[in-house]
Design an enzyme around this catalytic site. Structure first.
Site, PDB file in Angstrom:
ATOM      1  N   HIS A 194     -14.257   0.854  -6.114  1.00  0.00           N
ATOM      2  CA  HIS A 194     -14.215   1.784  -4.975  1.00  0.00           C
ATOM      3  C   HIS A 194     -15.311   2.831  -5.011  1.00  0.00           C
ATOM      4  O   HIS A 194     -15.224   3.824  -4.305  1.00  0.00           O
ATOM      5  CB  HIS A 194     -12.820   2.421  -4.845  1.00  0.00           C
ATOM      6  CG  HIS A 194     -11.767   1.400  -4.617  1.00  0.00           C
ATOM      7  ND1 HIS A 194     -11.607   0.759  -3.410  1.00  0.00           N
ATOM      8  CD2 HIS A 194     -10.880   0.852  -5.458  1.00  0.00           C
ATOM      9  CE1 HIS A 194     -10.642  -0.135  -3.525  1.00  0.00           C
ATOM     10  NE2 HIS A 194     -10.182  -0.109  -4.745  1.00  0.00           N
ATOM     11  N   ARG A 234     -27.341   3.837  -4.791  1.00  0.00           N
ATOM     12  CA  ARG A 234     -26.687   5.005  -5.394  1.00  0.00           C
ATOM     13  C   ARG A 234     -26.783   4.861  -6.917  1.00  0.00           C
ATOM     14  O   ARG A 234     -26.147   4.005  -7.507  1.00  0.00           O
ATOM     15  CB  ARG A 234     -25.246   5.092  -4.919  1.00  0.00           C
ATOM     16  CG  ARG A 234     -25.214   5.232  -3.384  1.00  0.00           C
ATOM     17  CD  ARG A 234     -23.852   4.910  -2.812  1.00  0.00           C
ATOM     18  NE  ARG A 234     -22.896   5.937  -3.120  1.00  0.00           N
ATOM     19  CZ  ARG A 234     -22.651   7.012  -2.359  1.00  0.00           C
ATOM     20  NH1 ARG A 234     -23.306   7.165  -1.228  1.00  0.00           N
ATOM     21  NH2 ARG A 234     -21.762   7.917  -2.707  1.00  0.00           N
ATOM     22  N   ARG A 274     -16.422  14.828   9.591  1.00  0.00           N
ATOM     23  CA  ARG A 274     -17.173  15.997   9.128  1.00  0.00           C
ATOM     24  C   ARG A 274     -17.511  16.788  10.379  1.00  0.00           C
ATOM     25  O   ARG A 274     -17.577  16.227  11.461  1.00  0.00           O
ATOM     26  CB  ARG A 274     -18.506  15.583   8.499  1.00  0.00           C
ATOM     27  CG  ARG A 274     -18.443  14.445   7.527  1.00  0.00           C
ATOM     28  CD  ARG A 274     -18.303  14.946   6.125  1.00  0.00           C
ATOM     29  NE  ARG A 274     -18.215  13.847   5.176  1.00  0.00           N
ATOM     30  CZ  ARG A 274     -17.097  13.154   4.969  1.00  0.00           C
ATOM     31  NH1 ARG A 274     -16.003  13.427   5.657  1.00  0.00           N
ATOM     32  NH2 ARG A 274     -17.063  12.181   4.090  1.00  0.00           N
ATOM     33  N   LYS A 332       0.839  -1.202   0.000  1.00  0.00           N
ATOM     34  CA  LYS A 332       0.000   0.000   0.000  1.00  0.00           C
ATOM     35  C   LYS A 332       0.869   1.246   0.000  1.00  0.00           C
ATOM     36  O   LYS A 332       1.983   1.247   0.530  1.00  0.00           O
ATOM     37  CB  LYS A 332      -0.903   0.030   1.240  1.00  0.00           C
ATOM     38  CG  LYS A 332      -2.060  -0.961   1.208  1.00  0.00           C
ATOM     39  CD  LYS A 332      -2.975  -0.727   2.400  1.00  0.00           C
ATOM     40  CE  LYS A 332      -4.275  -1.471   2.282  1.00  0.00           C
ATOM     41  NZ  LYS A 332      -5.181  -1.172   3.431  1.00  0.00           N
ATOM     42  N   LYS A 374      -1.049  -7.600   5.833  1.00  0.00           N
ATOM     43  CA  LYS A 374      -1.610  -8.924   5.568  1.00  0.00           C
ATOM     44  C   LYS A 374      -2.858  -8.695   4.727  1.00  0.00           C
ATOM     45  O   LYS A 374      -3.656  -7.799   5.027  1.00  0.00           O
ATOM     46  CB  LYS A 374      -1.986  -9.585   6.910  1.00  0.00           C
ATOM     47  CG  LYS A 374      -2.671 -10.929   6.776  1.00  0.00           C
ATOM     48  CD  LYS A 374      -1.671 -12.013   6.486  1.00  0.00           C
ATOM     49  CE  LYS A 374      -2.351 -13.356   6.264  1.00  0.00           C
ATOM     50  NZ  LYS A 374      -1.541 -14.201   5.340  1.00  0.00           N
ATOM     51  N   GLY A 401      -8.552   5.374  -0.912  1.00  0.00           N
ATOM     52  CA  GLY A 401      -9.574   5.154  -1.920  1.00  0.00           C
ATOM     53  C   GLY A 401      -9.219   4.027  -2.873  1.00  0.00           C
ATOM     54  O   GLY A 401      -9.696   3.956  -3.986  1.00  0.00           O
TER      55      GLY A 401
HETATM   56  N1  LIG Z   1      -4.920  -5.413   4.224  1.00  0.00           N
HETATM   57  C1  LIG Z   1      -5.989  -5.191   3.433  1.00  0.00           C
HETATM   58  N2  LIG Z   1      -6.699  -6.255   2.974  1.00  0.00           N
HETATM   59  C2  LIG Z   1      -7.765  -6.046   2.157  1.00  0.00           C
HETATM   60  C3  LIG Z   1      -8.123  -4.751   1.779  1.00  0.00           C
HETATM   61  C4  LIG Z   1      -9.187  -4.462   0.900  1.00  0.00           C
HETATM   62  C5  LIG Z   1      -9.439  -3.174   0.539  1.00  0.00           C
HETATM   63  C6  LIG Z   1     -10.485  -2.983  -0.472  1.00  0.00           C
HETATM   64  C7  LIG Z   1     -10.246  -3.433  -1.755  1.00  0.00           C
HETATM   65  C8  LIG Z   1     -11.222  -3.344  -2.748  1.00  0.00           C
HETATM   66  C9  LIG Z   1     -12.428  -2.812  -2.477  1.00  0.00           C
HETATM   67  C10 LIG Z   1     -12.693  -2.348  -1.198  1.00  0.00           C
HETATM   68  C11 LIG Z   1     -13.929  -1.823  -0.898  1.00  0.00           C
HETATM   69  C12 LIG Z   1     -14.204  -1.372   0.354  1.00  0.00           C
HETATM   70  C13 LIG Z   1     -13.232  -1.430   1.355  1.00  0.00           C
HETATM   71  C14 LIG Z   1     -11.974  -1.957   1.093  1.00  0.00           C
HETATM   72  C15 LIG Z   1     -11.712  -2.428  -0.179  1.00  0.00           C
HETATM   73  C16 LIG Z   1      -8.679  -2.098   1.130  1.00  0.00           C
HETATM   74  N3  LIG Z   1      -8.885  -0.783   0.867  1.00  0.00           N
HETATM   75  C17 LIG Z   1      -9.598  -0.188  -0.207  1.00  0.00           C
HETATM   76  C18 LIG Z   1      -9.443   1.292  -0.080  1.00  0.00           C
HETATM   77  C19 LIG Z   1      -8.643   1.558   1.109  1.00  0.00           C
HETATM   78  N4  LIG Z   1      -9.463   2.186   2.117  1.00  0.00           N
HETATM   79  C20 LIG Z   1      -8.148   0.228   1.614  1.00  0.00           C
HETATM   80  N5  LIG Z   1      -7.667  -2.386   1.980  1.00  0.00           N
HETATM   81  C21 LIG Z   1      -7.376  -3.667   2.311  1.00  0.00           C
HETATM   82  N6  LIG Z   1      -6.322  -3.917   3.127  1.00  0.00           N
END
Ligand SMILES: Nc1ncc2cc(-c3cccc4ccccc34)c(N3CC[C@@H](N)C3)nc2n1
Ligand SMILES: [Ca+2]
Length: 424
Positions: A230, A314, A286, A153, A196, A159
């Site tokens: 997203h 939505r 907010r 990451k 992880k 996002g």
């Molecule tokens: N370690 C780990 N494992 C799985 C994850 C999966 C996502 C993710 C991936 C794809 C779509 C998503 C939709 C809603 C919430 C999270 C996701 C994610 N996100 C998406 C945006 C950002 N806020 C972080 N982080 C993650 N982190």
């Protein structure tokens, strides 16, 4: 003054008018006839259609605030709502920024510091590297400690941008190089860290409300797992995946964290949820107008009641099968009504949907005594909704509501993208 457009600008204007607060809208040349510009008491053109020349144009927005003598600026969501620079400049020019403090925006924009803060506040976080990682060896070591599959990451990410899944040691070096280049290009900051992978979670948002006197309550959660690239497609409250005990537990931890942070206003704490475990993801904040005015909370946790069920669809101006954007003139418009149905939209008969901005055109929210009754009411409302002249995703929402997986709430954050591929 509302530095935004569309349904969120209309919602903010409506809230202000109910408090007797005068409103100023800003609009691009493409939005001269938009509803938010018409509903506001005053409206100022801030530039051409391109967002960077209008809704992201900080000098033009500040100038609009100056010439209309606005005393507060509300950023809405998206655009400049998570820009610490914008919040700082707004306050430097003597306006109240109706949003998180610049320091809070900066803290939450740094995903490593945000996680450290969440952990210090007693929130569960995703196992991963405690800091940014430099070279391939440190990534390899961290990945071995965490265990594959892992997710690379960007520290300045968010996002969903700049994330890279790695399933084995062999893929690691290439994935790190690619992620670093993408992070540098997207955020001007190539710092990366490792977590992880939480393979098939749900996305749960907990709503909290706090005043500056140390009172904080949680208002339950929304399940936002149904998303595509997203972008949320449907949200529901309560989450069908949580029982009352889990709801109380994560709610109490969220409000305790906000109390401890000394935060005031309305906040959303986002979690991933899998196999009974919550993992903090990020905090969106907010400030509500009342709390910005410094009034103490009028309720405590015992007053908060969870009754019935609510679901929000939505709706976007896109082809329901190909998702190709479908801007154009709304040649016929009729909104559903009846008990427990709410429409948040800036559409009207004859409105021209511009091609320059995101495609959200309406939110259809149904509320009823149970999930089943809510789904029936939402279906009835969607079938009643008339938006002629452009394609919309209403047919897709009806298909989603009719699916077995939705009825059984057997979905995670990845399910909807498979559903549209299979049934499109
Ligand atoms: N370690 C780990 N494992 C799985 C994850 C999966 C996502 C993710 C991936 C794809 C779509 C998503 C939709 C809603 C919430 C999270 C996701 C994610 N996100 C998406 C945006 C950002 N806020 C972080 N982080 C993650 N982190
Ligand atoms: Ca967010």
């Amino acid at each position: 003054m509302i530095a935004n457009r569309g349904e969120i600008a209309v919602r903010i204007i409506r809230a202000c008018r109910e408090f007797g607060i005068k409103t100023v809208a800003v609009h691009s040349t493409a939005d001269a006839e938009a509803m938010h510009a018409r509903l506001a008491d005053e409206s100022v053109c801030i530039g051409p259609p391109a967002p960077r020349e209008s809704y992201l144009n900080i000098p033009a927005i500040i100038a609009a605030g100056e010439i209309t003598n606005a005393n507060a600026i509300h950023p809405g969501y998206g655009f400049l709502s998570e820009s610490a620079d914008f919040a700082t400049i707004v306050e430097e020019h003597g306006f109240i920024f109706i949003g998180p403090s610049p320091s809070h925006i900066t803290l939450m924009g740094d995903k490593i510091r945000a996680k450290q803060t969440a952990a210090e506040l007693g929130l569960p976080v995703i196992p991963g590297s405690a800091s940014a990682l430099e070279n391939a060896d440190s990534f390899a070591q961290a990945a071995d400690d965490i265990g594959y599959p892992v997710l690379i990451k960007a520290v300045a990410g968010g996002g969903g941008r700049g994330m890279k899944r790695v399933d084995s040691r062999e893929e690691l070096v290439t994935a790190v190089a690619t992620a670093r280049a993408e992070a540098d290009a997207a955020f001007g900051n190539d710092a990366l860290y490792l977590e992880k992978l939480v393979a098939a979670p749900r996305h749960i948002e907990v709503q909290v409300l706090a005043d500056q006197f140390g009172n904080a309550v949680h208002l339950g959660e929304r399940d936002c797992s149904l998303q595509r690239r997203h972008q949320k497609v449907l949200e529901e409250a309560p989450s069908p995946a949580l029982d009352p005990h889990q709801r109380a537990e994560i709610g109490a931890r969220a409000s305790a964290a906000v109390r401890e942070l000394g935060y005031r206003g309305v906040g959303t704490l986002e979690f991933l949820y899998e196999d009974g475990a919550f993992y903090f993801m990020e905090m969106n904040t907010r400030i509500q107008i009342r709390v910005a005015a410094g009034e103490p909370l009028a309720l405590n946790q015992e007053d908060v009641r969870f009754e019935g069920h609510a679901i929000e669809c939505r709706i976007t101006a896109e082809d329901p099968d190909t998702f190709r954007p479908s801007p154009g003139t709304v040649s016929g418009y009729h909104t559903p009504g009846g008990p427990g149905v709410r429409i948040d939209s800036a559409l009207y008969d004859g409105y021209r949907i511009p091609p320059y901005y995101d495609s959200l055109i309406s939110k259809v929210i149904a509320q009823a005594g149970s999930r089943t009754a809510c789904v029936m009411r939402l279906r009835r409302a969607l079938e009643e909704y008339v938006i002629q002249g452009v394609s919309t995703t209403i047919p897709l929402h009806l298909r989603l509501l009719a699916s077995t997986a939705f009825a059984e709430s057997a979905y995670d954050i990845h399910w909807f993208e498979r559903f549209v591929t299979e049934t499109g």
